[in-house]
Design an enzyme around this catalytic site. Structure first.
Site, mmCIF file in Angstrom:
data_model
loop_
_atom_site.group_PDB
_atom_site.id
_atom_site.type_symbol
_atom_site.label_atom_id
_atom_site.label_comp_id
_atom_site.label_asym_id
_atom_site.label_seq_id
_atom_site.Cartn_x
_atom_site.Cartn_y
_atom_site.Cartn_z
ATOM 1 N N ARG A 443 -25.684 -8.251 29.004
ATOM 2 C CA ARG A 443 -26.252 -7.408 30.117
ATOM 3 C C ARG A 443 -25.917 -6.511 29.756
ATOM 4 O O ARG A 443 -25.413 -5.162 29.171
ATOM 5 C CB ARG A 443 -25.871 -7.909 31.176
ATOM 6 C CG ARG A 443 -25.958 -9.973 31.587
ATOM 7 C CD ARG A 443 -25.701 -9.444 32.823
ATOM 8 N NE ARG A 443 -24.135 -9.249 33.110
ATOM 9 C CZ ARG A 443 -23.196 -9.900 33.921
ATOM 10 N NH1 ARG A 443 -23.858 -9.782 35.641
ATOM 11 N NH2 ARG A 443 -22.110 -9.659 33.894
ATOM 12 N N SER A 507 -16.120 -6.453 24.951
ATOM 13 C CA SER A 507 -14.660 -7.745 25.365
ATOM 14 C C SER A 507 -14.374 -8.245 23.713
ATOM 15 O O SER A 507 -14.559 -8.793 23.544
ATOM 16 C CB SER A 507 -15.836 -8.629 25.434
ATOM 17 O OG SER A 507 -16.732 -7.991 26.970
ATOM 18 N N ASP A 561 -13.900 -6.102 28.805
ATOM 19 C CA ASP A 561 -14.178 -7.056 30.195
ATOM 20 C C ASP A 561 -13.066 -7.107 31.273
ATOM 21 O O ASP A 561 -12.988 -7.027 32.206
ATOM 22 C CB ASP A 561 -15.231 -8.182 30.238
ATOM 23 C CG ASP A 561 -14.820 -9.080 28.925
ATOM 24 O OD1 ASP A 561 -14.535 -9.870 28.704
ATOM 25 O OD2 ASP A 561 -13.275 -8.843 28.574
HETATM 26 C C1 0WK Z 1 -18.599 -11.678 32.911
HETATM 27 C C2 0WK Z 1 -18.361 -10.379 33.057
HETATM 28 C C3 0WK Z 1 -18.571 -10.004 31.220
HETATM 29 C C4 0WK Z 1 -17.397 -10.831 31.028
HETATM 30 C C5 0WK Z 1 -17.234 -12.597 31.169
HETATM 31 C C6 0WK Z 1 -16.204 -13.357 30.636
HETATM 32 O O1 0WK Z 1 -19.265 -9.269 33.137
HETATM 33 O O2 0WK Z 1 -18.255 -8.480 31.195
HETATM 34 O O3 0WK Z 1 -17.639 -10.519 29.437
HETATM 35 O O4 0WK Z 1 -17.513 -12.880 32.287
HETATM 36 O O5 0WK Z 1 -16.597 -14.282 30.818
HETATM 37 P P1 0WK Z 1 -18.047 -15.622 30.178
HETATM 38 O O6 0WK Z 1 -19.454 -15.546 30.380
HETATM 39 O O7 0WK Z 1 -16.950 -15.474 28.665
HETATM 40 O O8 0WK Z 1 -17.175 -16.714 30.555
HETATM 41 C C1 BGC Z 2 -11.568 -10.817 23.368
HETATM 42 C C2 BGC Z 2 -10.840 -9.783 24.883
HETATM 43 C C3 BGC Z 2 -11.462 -10.381 25.873
HETATM 44 C C4 BGC Z 2 -11.942 -12.084 26.201
HETATM 45 C C5 BGC Z 2 -12.788 -12.090 27.278
HETATM 46 C C6 BGC Z 2 -10.834 -12.617 23.976
HETATM 47 O O1 BGC Z 2 -11.961 -13.265 23.034
HETATM 48 O O2 BGC Z 2 -10.342 -10.240 22.481
HETATM 49 O O3 BGC Z 2 -11.337 -8.651 24.624
HETATM 50 O O4 BGC Z 2 -10.942 -9.747 27.038
HETATM 51 O O5 BGC Z 2 -12.064 -12.769 24.643
HETATM 52 O O6 BGC Z 2 -13.527 -11.714 27.379
#
Ligand code: 0WK
Ligand code: BGC
Ligand code: 0WK
Length: 821
Positions: A443, A507, A561
């Site tokens: 994003r 992240s 993140d």
């Molecule tokens: C939303 C946050 C973003 C993070 C994500 C993790 O804004 O920074 O990396 O959540 O969740 P995912 O999309 O990997 O399930």
């Molecule tokens: C990364 C982290 C991150 C997490 C959640 C992991 O794979 O090493 O830096 O915070 O994923 O997104």
């Protein structure tokens, strides 16, 4: 004259439909917890949960008591894929003195007949499973038990009502030293009949008996059966419809002849279906049967909530032995008229319900074996409390290793300083850009922060895709793609000219020397872009902006993140000093005392530590809980041997663990009839979102099967129950593992503050935490269990970490402006 008499026995279809509706109301009453005690139609759960699937095999004995004859069968089922079985039977009389004597005599008589049968068939040397068809209303709490509610038909045996007839049979059999049978199932004759026909036609889901007595059973969805725990799957309900009208529901249709007949019966006022055994059959008896059959079929085909959509759904029914052809014809026509949308096929059972009872016993044995093997397979995923405490302490030790100068280098949990020294204090203000890379979505955000009394945060964002070839291409391509998206966003927002400060949520594990420097330690999740590891990602972004030479930005901060999430929640709740991500990946950060962070100068104040706990166990310290499925998933991942904890707890991998287990169970013949389909072989096909869908409470099995069908997996009801259990075992383990890790962090915070009880808030985000029906609850319960001196509240980050990144940028800008930086 005669017509005048018979006229009152003729019922129009309108009346029949009305009675159908009355019967359906009765069925609803029988199924509902609060009305079932007084319901006339008892709707008795049979604990028969599944139909035969053709893998049943072996020798079985079956007793068939309650019809006009007492049969004993020797059933041989052959696992030849043709569902064939062989039946050897013998009938025994049921003398009146036995039918109207005392219980001990009845069961001794049954045991004697069985002994005679086994003698005749030379079976006495065999230990055999037995299915007992007992055609009277019995309350069951499990398949191999049944408490007699009342006698019907010719039977009036003393001392049996309200007792478990299976125990009585056991007691009688024990008197025969040379008989060794295992009573695996007690079934009603309707259930036995449905199973007998189900053996030939897998869509037979209704059993109908029209003989000495009458009754019907059918397969009902568990979520409609209040009296039995659980919503998964289905169970056969023995309706005991013979009692329909015992509460007066049919009095307006009963004639003087009916009343006469009832008064002369063995149980006046009960079973208001006179049946042939008392007097000659009367028309009401037959008419009532039409009605109930129709009502039952309507109930099965159109559960209350779906009456509107009228699917064509074939139903199979068996009519029992004594139903005269003319009657059967009338019944079929009446059903056809009353439920025109149903294509009902009537199947006469071959061999009576005895074979069905043996099939029920066989299915029970198959299910029991399946359960045992399933539990063995899933046992490896169970984490008993002692192990969780251990894991909590192991995580704690790893946290300490990462903080200490002398152990930091080897530490697997890297404990990376973030140079974020404080949470927002409300004085932040201005316009900021933020990038949020590394989760499910990339994003780009514009964040407007107002301070003071009107303090608020406004956000505009756009989601961009990161194609796989970019995630796994070159670093240059990746950062050019990021800058391309940035350009589109600035264009779209009309702010290309503004040199706005930018916060970069990246992240992945980055070693930072300052708030705006971050060297990528190693890629995780689905990223593997080349020439990035060991590089400063802020520099790479700046270079890409320079390459594009279209706009300029002030990159002020790079944050993880977890840190962005903590800041976003900290803006609302100053007590929020921990950020948790349970999403594609998993990680946690927290505010640590500077004096404990040995690799950063200074002892004053706090700094946020990005733990990168995903790598917990990369030194082998949790190998003892890793299963063969975890090792499979790790070997098939982009970074084998790395991020072991993450691969047991996060969204990117849970679906794959489930797939590995399903393959293993299928190989064992426990699933999908032992056939590993192309779909099941496809890596990544079982995305974690499917776990969340499948594990949703009260999700009916047909919906689970629908999800599996979308994956190209053709499943039976049982398969979908097993798949659901596997999903639950995998996600529960993940949540408990995360809970153990988080308990270690909050306990450390408590000790840092040297307090007896700690109050703290955790800011949480990630699709697994947000969307999985049980993950967050189980995680929170585990933290409570393993950190009893901490009151931990969880706050869902509504706006993601982009807002947090903007807040950190604002703080950094503020500190910079006041020259503290
Ligand atoms: C939303 C946050 C973003 C993070 C994500 C993790 O804004 O920074 O990396 O959540 O969740 P995912 O999309 O990997 O399930
Ligand atoms: C990364 C982290 C991150 C997490 C959640 C992991 O794979 O090493 O830096 O915070 O994923 O997104
Ligand atoms: C044959 C079945 C038996 C059932 C009987 C009912 O094997 O379980 O009880 O049909 O018909 P009846 O013998 O009462 O006419």
């Amino acid at each position: 004259q005669v017509d005048r008499y018979l006229y009152q026995l003729r019922l129009s279809d309108d009346v029949l439909l009305d009675v159908t509706a009355r019967f359906q109301a009765e069925m609803g009453k029988g199924l509902a917890r609060d009305t079932s005690p007084t319901a006339a139609v008892k709707m008795l759960p049979s604990f028969v949960r599944s139909l035969p699937d053709g893998s049943e095999k072996g020798d079985f004995l079956a007793l068939d008591l309650g019809g006009s004859q007492f049969h004993i069968h020797w059933v041989k089922e052959f696992d030849d894929g043709k569902q064939s079985s062989q039946l050897e039977s013998k009938s025994y009389p049921t003398p009146k003195e036995v039918m109207q004597g005392n219980g001990a005599e009845l069961f001794d008589y049954i045991a004697d007949c069985l002994s005679d049968f086994m003698e005749t068939k030379n079976l006495k040397h065999k230990k055999l499973p037995l299915g007992f068809t007992f055609s009277f209303p019995c309350k069951q709490t499990k398949l191999e038990e049944g408490v007699l509610l009342a006698w019907t038909k010719h039977f009036r045996v003393r001392g049996v009502q309200d007792t478990d007839v299976v125990s009585s049979l056991h007691r009688a059999l024990q008197k025969h030293q040379d008989i060794d049978v295992d009573v695996l199932a007690l079934v009603n004759d309707t259930v036995g009949t449905m199973m007998t026909c189900g053996y030939d036609d897998q869509r037979c889901e209704v059993g109908l008996i029209i003989g000495t007595g009458t009754n019907a059973c059918y397969m009902e969805e568990m979520r409609h059966i209040d009296l039995v725990e659980g919503d998964e799957g289905r169970m056969c309900i023995n309706t005991e419809w013979g009692a329909f009208g015992d509460d007066g529901a049919l009095d307006d249709l009963r004639t003087e002849f009916d009343r006469e007949l009832d008064l002369g019966s063995l149980n006046p006022g009960k079973q208001l279906d006179p049946g042939p055994h008392c007097h000659s059959r009367n028309l009401l008896y037959w008419v009532k049967l039409y009605i109930c059959s129709c009502a039952l079929l309507l109930w099965i085909v159109y559960p209350m909530e779906t009456k509107r959509t009228m699917p064509q759904r074939p139903v199979r029914a068996d009519e029992g032995r004594l139903c005269p052809a003319r009657f059967a014809g009338r019944l079929h026509r009446a059903v056809g008229r009353l439920v025109p949308a149903c294509e009902v096929r009537f199947l006469r059972s071959r061999g009576g319900s005895g074979r069905g009872a043996a099939v029920v016993a066989a299915v029970a044995r198959r299910l029991a074996a399946q359960r045992r093997r399933l539990h063995t397979a899933l046992a490896a995923l169970l984490l008993p409390p002692a192990i969780l405490w251990e894991l909590r302490d192991k995580m704690r030790a790893e946290l300490e290793h990462g903080l200490k100068r002398e152990t930091q280098a080897q530490a697997t949990v890297k404990m990376l300083p973030t140079f974020v020294r404080g949470t927002p204090d409300g004085t932040e203000k201005g316009k900021f850009l933020a990038l949020d890379l590394g989760g499910t979505n990339f994003r780009v955000l514009l964040v407007k922060i107002k301070s003071g009394r009107r303090r608020s945060v406004q956000m505009y964002n756009k989601i961009f895709a990161i194609p796989l070839e970019i995630m796994q291409g070159t670093g240059e391509e990746l950062f050019d793609h990021i800058v391309q998206c940035l350009a589109d966003f600035l264009e779209y927002m009309g702010i290309k000219g503004a040199r706005l400060p930018l916060g970069f949520t990246f992240s992945f594990p980055c070693r930072q020397a300052s708030i705006d420097k971050g060297t990528l330690v190693g890629w995780t999740k689905g990223f593997k872009a080349t020439d990035c590891e060991g590089e400063d990602v802020v520099d790479m972004l700046r270079e890409a902006i320079r390459r594009r030479n279209e706009f300029d930005l002030d990159i002020v901060a790079v944050v993880n993140d977890t840190v962005g999430t903590m800041m976003t929640c900290g803006y609302e709740d100053p007590n929020c000093e921990i950020g948790l991500i349970a999403g594609t990946g998993t990680n946690v950060c927290y505010m640590e005392d500077m004096k404990n962070i040995e690799i950063v100068e200074g002892n004053e104040g706090k700094m946020c530590i990005n733990t990168e706990w995903g790598a917990f166990g990369d030194n082998g310290c949790i190998d003892y809980i890793r299963t063969k499925y975890d090792r499979e998933v790790d070997e098939g991942s982009l970074n084998p041997g790395k991020q072991r904890y993450e691969k047991m707890t996060s969204g990117m991998y849970l679906g794959e663990i489930v797939r590995q287990i399903l393959i293993d169970l299928t190989k064992q013949g426990l699933l999908f009839r032992g056939h590993i389909s192309e779909s099941l072989r496809k890596k990544g096909i079982f995305e974690t979102k499917f776990l969340s869908q499948i594990e949703r409470d009260r999700l009916a099995l047909p919906q689970v099967r629908h999800v599996l069908r979308q994956l190209g997996l053709d499943s039976t009801c049982e398969d979908s129950i097993i798949v659901k259990e596997v999903c639950a075992a995998v996600s529960t383990r993940a949540a408990r593992l995360c809970g153990a890790g988080l308990a270690a962090v909050v306990e450390k915070k408590r000790e840092n503050q040297g307090v007896e009880r700690l109050q703290i808030t955790v800011g949480a985000d990630g699709t697994l935490y947000k969307l999985h029906p049980h993950f967050s609850r189980i995680l929170q319960e585990t933290v409570k269990e393993l950190a009893p001196q901490c009151d931990v509240s969880f706050m869902l980050s509504e706006d993601g970490s982009g807002k947090g990144a903007a807040l950190i940028t604002a703080v950094a800008k503020r500190l910079h402006n006041v020259g503290q930086k």
